[in-house]
Design an enzyme around this catalytic site. Structure first.
Site, short mmCIF file in Angstrom:
data_model
loop_
_atom_site.label_atom_id
_atom_site.label_comp_id
_atom_site.label_asym_id
_atom_site.label_seq_id
_atom_site.Cartn_x
_atom_site.Cartn_y
_atom_site.Cartn_z
N CYS A 60 0.84 -1.21 0.00
CA CYS A 60 0.00 0.00 0.00
C CYS A 60 0.87 1.25 0.00
O CYS A 60 0.54 2.25 -0.65
CB CYS A 60 -0.95 -0.01 1.20
SG CYS A 60 -2.18 -1.34 1.11
N CYS A 160 -5.41 -5.91 4.53
CA CYS A 160 -4.84 -6.45 5.78
C CYS A 160 -5.26 -5.59 6.97
O CYS A 160 -5.66 -6.11 8.01
CB CYS A 160 -3.32 -6.53 5.68
SG CYS A 160 -2.75 -7.71 4.45
N CYS A 233 -18.89 -3.77 -15.18
CA CYS A 233 -17.80 -4.49 -15.85
C CYS A 233 -17.95 -4.43 -17.36
O CYS A 233 -19.04 -4.67 -17.90
CB CYS A 233 -17.80 -5.94 -15.39
SG CYS A 233 -16.48 -6.90 -16.17
N CYS A 291 -11.42 -10.93 -11.02
CA CYS A 291 -11.44 -10.13 -9.78
C CYS A 291 -11.29 -11.08 -8.60
O CYS A 291 -11.97 -12.10 -8.51
CB CYS A 291 -12.77 -9.38 -9.70
SG CYS A 291 -13.10 -8.66 -8.08
#
Ligand code: SF4
Length: 356
Positions: A60, A160, A233, A291
């Site tokens: 990140c 996380c 999508c 995905c």
């Protein structure tokens, strides 16, 4: 800052050299040193940010540092005062500890947390230096609990920090920030890695309105996580027609729906189809990868194995559902997803206008 440098007999010349080194750390030329010096000298006027890292891969941070518009340097130098960040800060050792302690004492900071928090044993993740006054490395769970108290808002960055992510089911029993300190001040910005646009947008919203944006039931900003990937999508037409990728080697299937390859788009809320990554150069489905559902609490273990079709959705000709009912199935899936997503709440626990 300058007075403390003066006390330690650090000359202006050495200070500017340190600023030039910091510029290089940020991927800038040394000519940015005066701008960094200005930012450091005026740091007290900007919103302080403490960025903690738990069990993480620093992905990140990497994503954030690869921003192009605005650049990380613009954010760090012009918008916030980054007091502590283990990966990019200039100070090391006890100087880094001191910077953290001073920021914690001052309070009123934005707390960004990257990575999960181990619950099996606090010593699985520690940071800090050992010294006479600090005889042990500090477990990140303790730092988080302390930092939470005086934080004005907490951003759990990445999957996380939001709910444990890939290490949730490992021996460390990694958990998200809310699992440790509660939801009251927490905004979740999941995804693996986070989309840096989401971080910048959330920071800008908070700095502008002094409150969290409207959130969904998973503490995610609705402005980024209010729509289902499946609904937007570019391959949705193929889903409706029952055209699925079964063989990556078949060029005729190149643009087909990836559901049979494990796509979790029908269960996943995020603006990936419109925002993409890296200036919208690409994103998973555009790159023909299904995905993985990384913005959902089920990620990772709950969606595993990632590259196999989910069992709980029937598809035309696949799960015994006739092709003429595909649209109905798709609509039902969407409705289920939306129902699960309903009723936002603010970071402060009250419903806000704009919540769904
Ligand atoms: Fe797109 Fe995945 Fe939905 Fe297929 S299943 S339309 S690839 S989101």
């Amino acid at each position: 800052m300058l007075s403390s440098l003066a006390k330690r007999k650090v000359s202006r010349r050495d200070f500017m050299k340190a600023c030039a080194a910091m510029a290089v750390y940020l991927g800038l030329s040394e000519s940015f040193a005066p701008k960094i010096a200005d930012a450091v000298e005026n740091a007290s006027k900007k919103t302080p940010v403490i960025w903690l890292e738990g069990q993480d891969c620093a992905g990140c941070s990497e994503a954030f540092l690869n921003l192009t518009e605005p650049t990380p340097a613009q954010i760090i130098l012009d918008t916030i005062s980054l007091k502590y960040h283990e990966t990019v800060m200039f100070g090391t050792g006890y100087l880094a500890d001191k910077a953290l302690d001073e920021a914690l004492k001052a309070g009123n900071y934005v707390l960004v947390v990257e990575g999960s928090i181990p619950t099996a044993d606090p010593m699985f993740c520690t940071a800090g230096t050992m010294s006479d006054t600090n005889p042990a490395r500090r477990p990140v769970v303790e730092t988080l609990k302390e930092a939470y108290k005086k934080a004005s808002v907490v951003i759990a960055l990445g999957s996380c920090a939001s709910w444990g992510g890939v290490v949730q089911d490992t021996p460390s029993k990694g958990r998200g920030v809310s699992d440790i300190v509660g939801k009251e001040k927490v905004i979740n910005l999941p995804m693996c890695p986070c989309n840096p646009d989401h971080l910048v947008g959330t920071l800008v919203y908070y700095l502008t309105f002094k409150k969290a944006p409207p959130l969904d039931i998973h503490q995610r900003p609705l402005m980024f996580f209010g729509t289902l990937i499946h609904d937007n999508c570019p391959r949705r037409g193929h889903f409706e027609r029952g055209e699925f990728v079964t063989n990556y080697g078949d060029p005729n299937q190149a643009e087909y729906c990836l559901y049979l390859k494990g796509c979790k788009g029908p269960f996943t809320f995020s603006d990936c189809p419109s925002r993409g990554f890296n200036d919208n150069v690409s994103w998973c489905i555009k790159a023909s990868a299904p995905c993985a559902g990384c913005s959902q609490p089920e990620f990772y273990a709950g969606f595993s194995p990632l590259y196999e079709k989910s069992n709980d959705v029937n598809l035309p000709g696949i799960g015994g559902v006739p092709s003429e009912t595909v649209g109905t199935v798709a609509a039902a899936v969407t409705a289920l997803g939306v129902a699960a997503h309903l009723v936002g709440r603010s970071v402060f626990g009250k419903k806000k206008e704009g919540d769904k």
